[in-house]
Design an enzyme around this catalytic site. Structure first.
Site, PDB file in Angstrom:
ATOM      1  CB  THR A 260       6.013  -6.997 -14.022  1.00 32.77           C
ATOM      2  OG1 THR A 260       6.769  -5.953 -13.381  1.00 32.77           O
ATOM      3  CG2 THR A 260       4.777  -6.417 -14.657  1.00 32.77           C
TER       4      THR A 260
ATOM      5  CE  LYS B 114       7.996   3.775  -8.308  1.00 31.02           C
ATOM      6  NZ  LYS B 114       8.841   3.185  -7.260  1.00 31.02           N
TER       7      LYS B 114
ATOM      8  CB  THR C 254       4.615  -3.746 -20.850  1.00 32.15           C
ATOM      9  OG1 THR C 254       4.007  -3.362 -19.619  1.00 32.15           O
ATOM     10  CG2 THR C 254       3.764  -3.285 -22.015  1.00 32.15           C
TER      11      THR C 254
ATOM     12  CE  LYS D 172       9.556  -2.677 -15.208  1.00 27.22           C
ATOM     13  NZ  LYS D 172       8.575  -3.197 -14.240  1.00 27.22           N
TER      14      LYS D 172
ATOM     15  CG  HIS E 138       9.663   0.983 -17.191  1.00 26.38           C
ATOM     16  ND1 HIS E 138       9.701   0.279 -18.372  1.00 26.38           N
ATOM     17  CD2 HIS E 138       8.378   0.912 -16.745  1.00 26.38           C
ATOM     18  CE1 HIS E 138       8.491  -0.209 -18.626  1.00 26.38           C
ATOM     19  NE2 HIS E 138       7.672   0.168 -17.653  1.00 26.38           N
ATOM     20  CG  HIS E 139      10.284   3.991 -12.455  1.00 27.61           C
ATOM     21  ND1 HIS E 139      10.704   3.231 -11.406  1.00 27.61           N
ATOM     22  CD2 HIS E 139       9.174   3.364 -12.951  1.00 27.61           C
ATOM     23  CE1 HIS E 139       9.886   2.198 -11.238  1.00 27.61           C
ATOM     24  NE2 HIS E 139       8.944   2.262 -12.176  1.00 27.61           N
TER      25      HIS E 139
ATOM     26  CE  LYS F 142      10.511  -0.190   6.808  1.00 21.94           C
ATOM     27  NZ  LYS F 142      10.870   1.194   6.517  1.00 21.94           N
TER      28      LYS F 142
ATOM     29  N   PRO G 129       0.788  -1.247   0.000  1.00 17.30           N
ATOM     30  CG  PRO G 129       0.015  -0.979   2.197  1.00 17.30           C
ATOM     31  CD  PRO G 129       0.652  -1.981   1.283  1.00 17.30           C
ATOM     32  NE  ARG G 130       4.808   1.172   4.153  1.00 23.01           N
ATOM     33  CZ  ARG G 130       6.121   1.022   4.034  1.00 23.01           C
ATOM     34  NH1 ARG G 130       6.879   2.082   3.928  1.00 23.01           N
ATOM     35  NH2 ARG G 130       6.664  -0.181   4.026  1.00 23.01           N
TER      36      ARG G 130
END
Ligand SMILES: NC(=O)C1=CN([C@@H]2O[C@H](COP(=O)(O)OP(=O)(O)OC[C@H]3O[C@@H](n4cnc5c(N)ncnc54)[C@H](O)[C@@H]3O)[C@@H](O)[C@H]2O)C=CC1
Ligand SMILES: O=C(O)C1=N[C@H](C(=O)O)C[C@H](O)C1
Length: 266
Positions: free
Chosen positions: A101, A14, A166, A159, A155-156, A38, A11-12
């Site tokens: 992925t 991106k 993809t 990753k 990509h950033h 955590k 949940p934390r």
């Protein structure tokens, strides 16, 4: 109509934090728990930067799936934990919707078989952006006419997996339309290792990683006297959320695993 009860793993992150915002804006979805590395036992709304949810955070996915009554697990973590979470969800009768992925072919086959045996719906989508799905489908079509093709994905630099999910999926779709073939000069030699990129049945995949990028892919075809480039850009992570929401809704009516969002679109 009862809301669909959702657990989010990661949940934390991106993507995970974008998924929480999407759930917050959806009348038909309810966050019932989160799986994180955590903050065991804490409440989502007490964590900095996360939306105002009362759902509890669990470090142990098994405890989470035992304690929380859920319909769907959205996984947006890492290849290693995404695979474990997906398997656990299927074992516990919770439908996985997976954006993570980097799964191997063997893992995908195993999860597909598990879902089929248990008759549980599941979605594993290497890319939830509608434009990216179209880019992949257009590329498959173009490969009928242009068998010479290379993929450049950008990509950033945070990753973990390369090539991107993809790019791997695009190569698989293209290979449904063309025979394996060596591309470039038969005698070509790399004077610097990796110069020609990764090789997928002769199709070359080039992975760029730079700060400032989000998620981008070009599929470049070459023919006699012409080239064709099919390009998609995700400018931000909201681009993926239409596909995540659609998958959560559709997976409720499914009893097999779908690999790729194209299987859910008309
Ligand atoms: N299918 C799609 O459309 C898209 C897929 N992705 C994939 O989603 C995954 C996540 O991407 P990002 O959000 O960009 O990465 P990120 O690094 O921002 O987030 C990953 C999160 O997973 C958490 N995590 C790691 N191990 C965990 C564990 N054992 N249990 C619970 N949480 C754990 C981390 O703490 C982190 O918050 C990647 O595999 C990426 O390739 C990313 C964008 C779109
Ligand atoms: O890690 C990312 O960011 C992305 N991962 C997915 C992939 O590996 O293809 C989807 C999208 O490209 C963003």
């Amino acid at each position: 109509m009862k809301p669909i009860k959702v657990i989010v793993a990661g949940p934390r992150g991106k993507m995970g934090s974008a998924a929480l915002r999407m759930i917050q804006q959806s009348d038909n979805l309810q966050l019932v728990g989160c799986i994180d590395r955590k903050f065991d036992g804490q409440i989502v709304k007490d964590l900095d930067g996360l939306p105002d949810f009362e759902a509890k955070i669990y470090e142990d996915p098994e405890v989470c799936l035992n304690e929380v009554e859920a319909d769907v697990l959205i996984d947006l973590t890492t290849p290693e934990f995404g695979y474990k979470h997906t398997k656990l969800a299927l074992e516990n009768g919770v439908r996985p919707v997976v954006g993570t992925t980097g799964f191997t072919k063997e893992q995908l086959n195993e999860l597909t078989e598990m879902a089929e045996n248990k008759r549980i719906g599941a979605v594993i989508a290497p890319n939830f952006a509608i434009g990216a799905v179209l880019m992949m489908q257009f590329s498959k079509w173009a490969a009928k006419h242009f068998p010479d093709v290379e993929i450049i994905e950008r990509h950033h630099d945070q990753k973990l997996d390369a090539p991107s999910g993809t790019a791997v999926k695009t190569a698989e779709l293209i290979q449904e339309e063309r025979e394996a073939k060596h591309q470039g000069h038969p005698d070509e030699k790399e004077t610097m290792k990796g110069a020609r990129g990764a090789d997928s049945e002769g199709l070359k995949i080039h992975s760029v990683r730079l700060p400032g990028l989000v998620a981008h892919q070009e599929v470049m075809f070459g023919g006699s006297g012409e080239t064709l480039t099919i390009k998609h850009d995700s400018i931000n992570r909201d681009s993926f959320m239409t596909g995540v929401k659609l998958s959560v809704e559709r997976v409720m009516e499914m009893d097999i695993l779908a690999y790729g969002l194209e299987n859910l679109l008309d």
